[in-house]
Structure formats: C-alpha cells, structure tokens
Design an enzyme around this catalytic site. Structure first.
Site, mmCIF file in Angstrom:
data_model
loop_
_atom_site.group_PDB
_atom_site.id
_atom_site.type_symbol
_atom_site.label_atom_id
_atom_site.label_comp_id
_atom_site.label_asym_id
_atom_site.label_seq_id
_atom_site.Cartn_x
_atom_site.Cartn_y
_atom_site.Cartn_z
ATOM 1 N N TYR A 89 0.831 -1.434 -0.196
ATOM 2 C CA TYR A 89 0.000 0.072 -0.157
ATOM 3 C C TYR A 89 0.614 1.023 -0.081
ATOM 4 C CZ TYR A 89 -3.474 3.922 1.440
ATOM 5 O OH TYR A 89 -4.436 4.966 1.446
ATOM 6 N N GLU A 113 -11.551 4.028 4.000
ATOM 7 C CA GLU A 113 -11.493 4.948 4.713
ATOM 8 C C GLU A 113 -12.590 5.588 6.412
ATOM 9 O OE1 GLU A 113 -8.309 5.810 5.860
ATOM 10 O OE2 GLU A 113 -7.322 6.015 3.676
ATOM 11 N N TRP A 142 -5.832 -0.143 10.296
ATOM 12 C CA TRP A 142 -5.587 -0.119 8.637
ATOM 13 C C TRP A 142 -4.995 -1.448 8.399
ATOM 14 C CZ3 TRP A 142 -8.127 2.449 5.559
ATOM 15 C CH2 TRP A 142 -7.299 2.456 4.070
#
Length: 181
Positions: free
Chosen positions: A21, A43, A51
């Site tokens: 990522y 998000e 995350w």
C-alpha cells in the site's frame, strides 16, 4: 517523537500489505471515480479499527460493494444493506454501511454538477485540512477530521503521505506535482 507511515512501512516486521500500500497507493492520485470512492469507503470503515484490518479486507470490500461502482452502491436496496451487515468479510457496522450508500448517492449528485467526484475535489483544491473537514462534514455522512484527512492525504490532496526522504515521495511528485506531499 512520532514516526511516519514511511518509517512504519520500512520496518522488516511490518505486514506486506502495508509495504505494498505504501509503495503503490498511498499518496498517489486516483483518477477513476469508482476507485476514488472505494478509497473513501475503506477510510470510513477504518474508523476505530486498524488499517491492517482494512487492508486485509480490501478485496472483500470491493466484492461486497459492487466493485466500488458508485451508481450501483447508490441504488443498493434494503436487501443489499442486510447482505452487507451479514458479510463477515467486511466491517459489519450499520452506520458505516448506511454512510457508504448515502455517500454514493451524494457523489452521484456531485458527478451531475461537476462531471465527476474527482472534479468536485479538484474544484475545492487546495484547501487547508480544517476547511476540507468542514466541507466533508457538510457534504457526506460519517466523516470527521481523521477520516477526511486520511482520505485526502492518501489520494494526494493533502500533504504528508510520505516524508521527503522516502523514495516513494519522488514517485508521488512525478504523478501529480500540484498535489504533492
């Protein structure tokens, strides 16, 4: 002293999903509205969670949310909502599911007015984070400072995704210099 995401992603024990990522997505502009909205969904779903959890479930989110197709999500029915709330592959939170559907409906309206979700963002760029947060709170559901800031930083609209010493920083600058950071 706080460490940057760049420092975190560079650690040998950091999960590979973070390194991928960091190196290929974080801070890079997204030009496709559906992918941009998909990042927004991720998000929103990260709120209160790690995350890592979201990155590990991102393909499940893509499948559950019709490949992030804004038009399809905007027309999800009560049956779709219940299907999402039963899907163990994603985050089963009614507020987040409802926000994704309502926000897709809002984005359809923005697309009609501005031509695309990206054009709407570009129309308001640049703004300081506080102004973006006000705009997002006024426009979308389930957005606050952290969600708005991370969404905009992760898509290149706010600076700070990479430290200048990070090799990916230069790659982000090449992709979209006006949105660098």
């Amino acid at each position: 002293m706080a460490h940057s995401y760049c420092d975190f992603a560079a650690q040998p024990d950091t999960a590979i999903v973070h390194r991928i990522y960091h190196d290929t997505a974080y801070g890079f502009p997204i030009h496709d509205d559906n992918e941009l909205f998909g990042r927004f969904i991720l998000e929103i779903n990260q709120a209160g969670l790690s995350w890592t959890t979201i990155l590990n479930k991102q393909e499940n989110f893509r499948a559950a949310y019709a490949g992030f197709a804004i038009d399809a999500i905007a027309h999800f029915t009560d049956a779709d909502r219940e299907r999402l709330l039963q899907d163990a592959g994603i985050i089963r939170n009614r507020l987040k599911v409802d926000a994704a559907i309502a926000n897709a409906q809002t984005v359809l309206t923005l697309q009609q007015r501005f031509g695309s979700f990206k054009n709407w963002l570009d129309h308001h760029h640049p703004l300081p984070k506080a102004e973006w947060v006000k705009l997002f709170k006024k426009t979308f559901r389930f957005t606050g400072g952290e969600i708005t800031g991370e969404f905009l930083m992760s898509t290149g609209y706010l600076p700070g995704a990479h430290s200048p010493s990070c090799p990916i920083y230069a790659e982000v600058l090449k992709c979209n210099p006006p949105f660098a950071g």
